[in-house]
Write a protein that holds these residues in place. Structure first.
Motif, PDB file in Angstrom:
ATOM      1  N   ILE A 124       0.813  -1.220   0.000  1.00 17.29           N
ATOM      2  CA  ILE A 124       0.000   0.000   0.000  1.00 17.29           C
ATOM      3  C   ILE A 124       0.849   1.273   0.000  1.00 17.29           C
ATOM      4  CG2 ILE A 124      -2.059  -0.969   1.065  1.00 17.29           C
ATOM      5  CD1 ILE A 124      -1.031   0.043   3.768  1.00 17.29           C
ATOM      6  N   TYR A 125       2.129   1.177   0.372  1.00 21.98           N
ATOM      7  CA  TYR A 125       2.983   2.362   0.404  1.00 21.98           C
ATOM      8  C   TYR A 125       3.617   2.673  -0.947  1.00 21.98           C
ATOM      9  CZ  TYR A 125       2.435   2.038   5.432  1.00 21.98           C
ATOM     10  OH  TYR A 125       1.892   1.994   6.702  1.00 21.98           O
ATOM     11  N   PHE A 126       3.389   1.805  -1.956  1.00 19.44           N
ATOM     12  CA  PHE A 126       3.955   2.003  -3.282  1.00 19.44           C
ATOM     13  C   PHE A 126       2.899   2.559  -4.235  1.00 19.44           C
ATOM     14  CE2 PHE A 126       6.471  -1.935  -1.914  1.00 19.44           C
ATOM     15  CZ  PHE A 126       7.461  -1.168  -1.333  1.00 19.44           C
ATOM     16  N   ASP A 127       3.363   3.093  -5.360  1.00 15.31           N
ATOM     17  CA  ASP A 127       2.409   3.580  -6.352  1.00 15.31           C
ATOM     18  C   ASP A 127       1.818   2.386  -7.107  1.00 15.31           C
ATOM     19  OD1 ASP A 127       4.276   2.833  -8.341  1.00 15.31           O
ATOM     20  OD2 ASP A 127       5.087   4.854  -8.494  1.00 15.31           O
ATOM     21  N   LEU A 128       0.782   2.665  -7.907  1.00 21.36           N
ATOM     22  CA  LEU A 128       0.020   1.587  -8.555  1.00 21.36           C
ATOM     23  C   LEU A 128       0.897   0.740  -9.461  1.00 21.36           C
ATOM     24  CD1 LEU A 128      -2.659   0.175  -9.105  1.00 21.36           C
ATOM     25  CD2 LEU A 128      -3.111   1.884 -10.881  1.00 21.36           C
ATOM     26  N   GLN A 129       1.778   1.358 -10.214  1.00 15.91           N
ATOM     27  CA  GLN A 129       2.644   0.603 -11.120  1.00 15.91           C
ATOM     28  C   GLN A 129       3.525  -0.370 -10.349  1.00 15.91           C
ATOM     29  OE1 GLN A 129       5.114   3.064 -13.617  1.00 15.91           O
ATOM     30  NE2 GLN A 129       6.036   1.330 -14.679  1.00 15.91           N
ATOM     31  N   ALA A 130       4.099   0.094  -9.249  1.00 12.03           N
ATOM     32  CA  ALA A 130       4.946  -0.780  -8.433  1.00 12.03           C
ATOM     33  C   ALA A 130       4.124  -1.892  -7.796  1.00 12.03           C
ATOM     34  CB  ALA A 130       5.665   0.039  -7.364  1.00 12.03           C
ATOM     35  N   GLN A 131       2.904  -1.582  -7.356  1.00 11.45           N
ATOM     36  CA  GLN A 131       2.039  -2.603  -6.764  1.00 11.45           C
ATOM     37  C   GLN A 131       1.760  -3.728  -7.752  1.00 11.45           C
ATOM     38  OE1 GLN A 131      -1.559  -0.982  -5.066  1.00 11.45           O
ATOM     39  NE2 GLN A 131      -0.470   0.693  -4.061  1.00 11.45           N
ATOM     40  N   LEU A 132       1.369  -3.361  -8.969  1.00  9.30           N
ATOM     41  CA  LEU A 132       1.039  -4.382  -9.978  1.00  9.30           C
ATOM     42  C   LEU A 132       2.256  -5.235 -10.313  1.00  9.30           C
ATOM     43  CD1 LEU A 132      -1.196  -2.234 -12.358  1.00  9.30           C
ATOM     44  CD2 LEU A 132      -1.942  -3.919 -10.670  1.00  9.30           C
ATOM     45  N   ALA A 133       3.419  -4.593 -10.385  1.00  5.35           N
ATOM     46  CA  ALA A 133       4.642  -5.345 -10.668  1.00  5.35           C
ATOM     47  C   ALA A 133       4.966  -6.317  -9.538  1.00  5.35           C
ATOM     48  CB  ALA A 133       5.806  -4.378 -10.895  1.00  5.35           C
ATOM     49  N   LEU A 134       4.752  -5.896  -8.308  1.00  5.16           N
ATOM     50  CA  LEU A 134       5.032  -6.772  -7.163  1.00  5.16           C
ATOM     51  C   LEU A 134       4.083  -7.953  -7.123  1.00  5.16           C
ATOM     52  CD1 LEU A 134       5.917  -4.235  -4.346  1.00  5.16           C
ATOM     53  CD2 LEU A 134       7.403  -6.026  -5.249  1.00  5.16           C
ATOM     54  N   TRP A 135       2.800  -7.740  -7.361  1.00  8.65           N
ATOM     55  CA  TRP A 135       1.863  -8.873  -7.364  1.00  8.65           C
ATOM     56  C   TRP A 135       2.304  -9.911  -8.390  1.00  8.65           C
ATOM     57  CZ3 TRP A 135       0.297  -8.086  -2.979  1.00  8.65           C
ATOM     58  CH2 TRP A 135      -0.458  -7.001  -2.535  1.00  8.65           C
ATOM     59  N   GLN A 136       2.741  -9.440  -9.556  1.00 11.25           N
ATOM     60  CA  GLN A 136       3.182 -10.370 -10.594  1.00 11.25           C
ATOM     61  C   GLN A 136       4.439 -11.122 -10.167  1.00 11.25           C
ATOM     62  OE1 GLN A 136       4.361  -8.642 -14.413  1.00 11.25           O
ATOM     63  NE2 GLN A 136       3.474 -10.408 -15.439  1.00 11.25           N
ATOM     64  N   ARG A 137       5.378 -10.408  -9.565  1.00 11.23           N
ATOM     65  CA  ARG A 137       6.619 -11.063  -9.127  1.00 11.23           C
ATOM     66  C   ARG A 137       6.355 -12.068  -8.002  1.00 11.23           C
ATOM     67  NH1 ARG A 137      11.277  -6.779  -8.018  1.00 11.23           N
ATOM     68  NH2 ARG A 137      12.593  -8.664  -8.121  1.00 11.23           N
ATOM     69  N   PHE A 138       5.461 -11.737  -7.091  1.00 12.45           N
ATOM     70  CA  PHE A 138       5.110 -12.693  -6.041  1.00 12.45           C
ATOM     71  C   PHE A 138       4.514 -13.959  -6.651  1.00 12.45           C
ATOM     72  CE2 PHE A 138       4.600  -8.981  -2.912  1.00 12.45           C
ATOM     73  CZ  PHE A 138       5.806  -9.243  -2.300  1.00 12.45           C
TER      74      PHE A 138
END
Length: 276
Positions: free
Chosen positions: A223-237
């Motif tokens: 939640i502390y990251f911007d939307l682009q970083a959030q989407l990238a993290l979900w994919q990497r997880f």
């Protein structure tokens, strides 16, 4: 008719913006103008410790090569470390009643788990306790990687020492079984502590985790990251999970269109890897 009150520009705002930009570049944490008061409060001690006169001179220090050693201190001061043992208990109930039995039935000898954004260590230690209590001596053993960007908080997690207040969410049996009392508080037993490898890691950088994982806990971090970083993290997880692996996220977080990532929602803030 009353006119709206317009906030006068603070001459220090430019320095807060520069510090916020630096935090974003180093850690991916978004700090908008509404967070300037938080920055001011959290950096007061760092300004004093570094011998700077004010926020302007501190921002100036950070912009110089001499300020590079201060960057980890800046990130440590800014990051939020709110945690306790068995926080959001339903995730640990799922771990004990669904994840561990399934892996035990599959004759797995180990459970590979990652606590991403582990803070002072209560989350990964709760994972280890939940697995042990569900499997006893006959089930799979936990192998847990616990990471956080804050070098100071990782040092504290490695120490494994907690105050009575910090262990108040544990039962008396759990405190007796997994900790021993010292004059300074409750110290984690060695047999539990060695199941967790604590290391510093920036989630937006390189992940030094080679094996596929059965379980990932990343709660109230994205939640502390911007939307682009959030989407990238979900994919990497998702890419780091074994097929059938579990991802637990924070109570205010949601993964948009999880099926695109090979995930399915199987409960409140709980996802499983189904393919890919």
């Amino acid at each position: 008719m009353n006119k709206p009150v317009i906030r006068a520009a603070d001459p220090d705002d430019i320095h807060y913006r520069n510090i916020a930009a630096l935090v974003y570049a180093e850690a991916g944490i978004v700090l908008g103008p509404e967070k300037f008061a938080l920055i001011r409060a959290r950096l007061r001690k760092r300004i004093s410790t570094t011998g700077c006169r004010d926020i302007a001179s501190y921002a100036g220090l950070l912009a110089t090569p001499a300020g590079q050693p201060e960057l980890p201190e800046l990130i440590s001061a800014i990051t939020t470390n709110v945690t306790h043992f068995f926080r959001e208990r339903r995730h640990f109930q799922t771990l004990a009643t669904e994840v561990v039995p399934a892996l035990r039935d599959a004759d797995r000898s180990e459970i590979h788990a990652w606590s991403a954004g582990c803070s002072s260590g209560q989350e990964p230690l709760s994972i280890a306790m939940a697995i042990h209590e569900a499997s006893g001596n006959m089930g799979p053993r936990p192998t847990i990687v616990a990471t956080d960007i804050d070098t100071k908080i990782i040092s504290r997690a490695r120490a494994g020492l907690y105050s009575p207040e910090e262990t108040s969410s544990l039962s008396a049996i759990q405190r007796e079984k997994y900790f021993h009392r010292t004059p300074d508080g409750f110290k984690v037993m060695e047999n539990l502590q060695r199941q967790v490898q604590f290391t510093t890691m920036n989630l937006l950088g390189h992940w030094n985790i080679r094996e596929k994982l059965d379980v990932i806990f990343c709660r109230n971090v994205v939640i502390y990251f911007d939307l682009q970083a959030q989407l990238a993290l979900w994919q990497r997880f998702s890419q780091r999970l074994m097929e059938g692996g579990w991802l637990f996220i924070g109570h205010s977080e949601r993964i948009p269109d999880p099926a695109k990532l090979g995930l399915e929602s199987v409960g409140n803030t709980t996802y499983r890897k189904i393919h890919g």
